[in-house]
Scaffold this motif. Sequence first.
Motif, PDB file in Angstrom:
ATOM      1  N   HIS A  86      28.635  44.317  57.387  1.00 32.72           N
ATOM      2  CA  HIS A  86      27.385  44.570  57.945  1.00 32.72           C
ATOM      3  C   HIS A  86      26.306  43.532  57.466  1.00 32.72           C
ATOM      4  CE1 HIS A  86      24.465  44.065  61.885  1.00 32.72           C
ATOM      5  NE2 HIS A  86      23.780  44.926  60.445  1.00 32.72           N
ATOM      6  N   PRO A  87      25.999  42.444  57.658  1.00 31.32           N
ATOM      7  CA  PRO A  87      25.823  41.928  58.672  1.00 31.32           C
ATOM      8  C   PRO A  87      27.267  40.924  59.425  1.00 31.32           C
ATOM      9  CG  PRO A  87      24.352  41.206  57.795  1.00 31.32           C
ATOM     10  CD  PRO A  87      24.842  42.213  57.005  1.00 31.32           C
ATOM     11  N   ILE A  88      27.586  40.982  57.679  1.00 28.51           N
ATOM     12  CA  ILE A  88      29.099  39.950  57.258  1.00 28.51           C
ATOM     13  C   ILE A  88      29.874  40.441  56.947  1.00 28.51           C
ATOM     14  CG2 ILE A  88      28.017  37.898  57.798  1.00 28.51           C
ATOM     15  CD1 ILE A  88      27.902  37.801  54.175  1.00 28.51           C
ATOM     16  N   TYR A  90      31.954  40.606  53.453  1.00 28.13           N
ATOM     17  CA  TYR A  90      31.709  39.956  52.654  1.00 28.13           C
ATOM     18  C   TYR A  90      32.485  40.836  51.317  1.00 28.13           C
ATOM     19  CZ  TYR A  90      29.222  37.478  48.991  1.00 28.13           C
ATOM     20  OH  TYR A  90      28.726  36.590  47.415  1.00 28.13           O
TER      21      TYR A  90
END
Lengths: 211, 223
Positions: A86-88, A90
């Motif tokens: 979160h948020p991506i 990665y």
Amino acid sequence: MKIYNLLIISLILIVLSSFQNETEVYHKLKDVDSFISKVKIYSAETFSIKSDFMQEKHLTILEEVLISEGHFTFQKENNVLWEYTHPIDYAIIVYDGKFIIRDVDKLSEFNIESNRMFKEINNMIITSVSGNFLNNSDFEVSYFENNDFYMVNLIPVRPEVKDMLSEIEIYFDKKDISVSKVKFIEPGDDFTLIKFFNKEFNQPIPEQVFN
Amino acid sequence: MRRRKFTSLFPFFLVFIVLTMNLSSCSYKHYKGFQLVSDADVHLPVIFDSTFNKTTYLTTLKVFNHELSGITIIKKVKKTNTFHVVFMSQIGLKYFDLVVRMGKPADWFEINYIMESLNKEFIIKALQTDFQLLFAKYPNTNELQLYQHPESGSKEIIVANNKEVSSYLTDPVTQKASLIELRKGISTQATISLVPYSTNHPPEFKINNKKTRIQLEFKEIKM
């Protein structure tokens, strides 16, 4: 009556804030040798770490804190996985001398030795989470403690690291000497605080985790 | 005899070529099929409008063969009429931190921090061009020209600013900018392409600094 209530509330707040300050205040560590021995034992006994983490980014231009979350995996000697959920989606993977970035589905591989920036980032990650600051000439080290934590303050010596970071603070939980928090302070007072929780030690980590 | 005639005419020929080039560099070549609309009430589209406060973008920066990814925070500081832009890696280390003001009291660009490996004059110059174009506010005295496509309804607004010319291509539905191009003479300095949007700031856009071949891509995320 109203003034009386107000006084009581103020008194409670003062007592609470002084209690909080007392737990947050760090004093110079007197018995550094004892702490170093504990870290050496912890480091020798720890072959792997799995943990969740929460990353707080404090920027002077923003009132609110930017939060990222994910999972962290460390395997001796130098294999590391930072997986952000979160948020991506990665991930930063340090494995077998390679620095790999997974950005959603895209993989980018870098040779650590050929890229100075990645090398420095990798060194900081390993230093911070493995307690590998002992006898490390890249940093000026000083030691502090409070009721709950030992805090090791690292000041970078090399200009290429100094440009990115002015200080690193590593917080060791007094209960088990594991790293609980790492604070990366940048020139200009912006900082990143990474808190580790749900820690598991010496669990087998399959190789494919890093692939 | 013929050779002598050419030699005597050569300086005039040279002056003609230089004048032609100079004149062509002053006139902007607008998009094909667009026609000049005269006597129109023209307003330049603003990319981040006055109600904008702050937002975060997933960002990729490409410089030659290198690529950096991370998160960008753009914040409008109303008190100083500035935009604050911070681009940092996912682990929180900053790549650059800059401040831009376009308009009153005066245009302003300042780098608060830039990572050593990016601290090159051509990169800083490109960032200045790109972000000043993104937040551009031209004085009311600048002359605007409106071109419109008779079928699609798309508009192109052209504004000249000193030696530079900016072109704003607008979306026929939202009337917001979809492509901005900055030209100096006959060469394109930078372009900004934006996905159609109707909010007070774009959710997705790309900046292409053609002069330095630096590209920036932004996709909005909720933190």
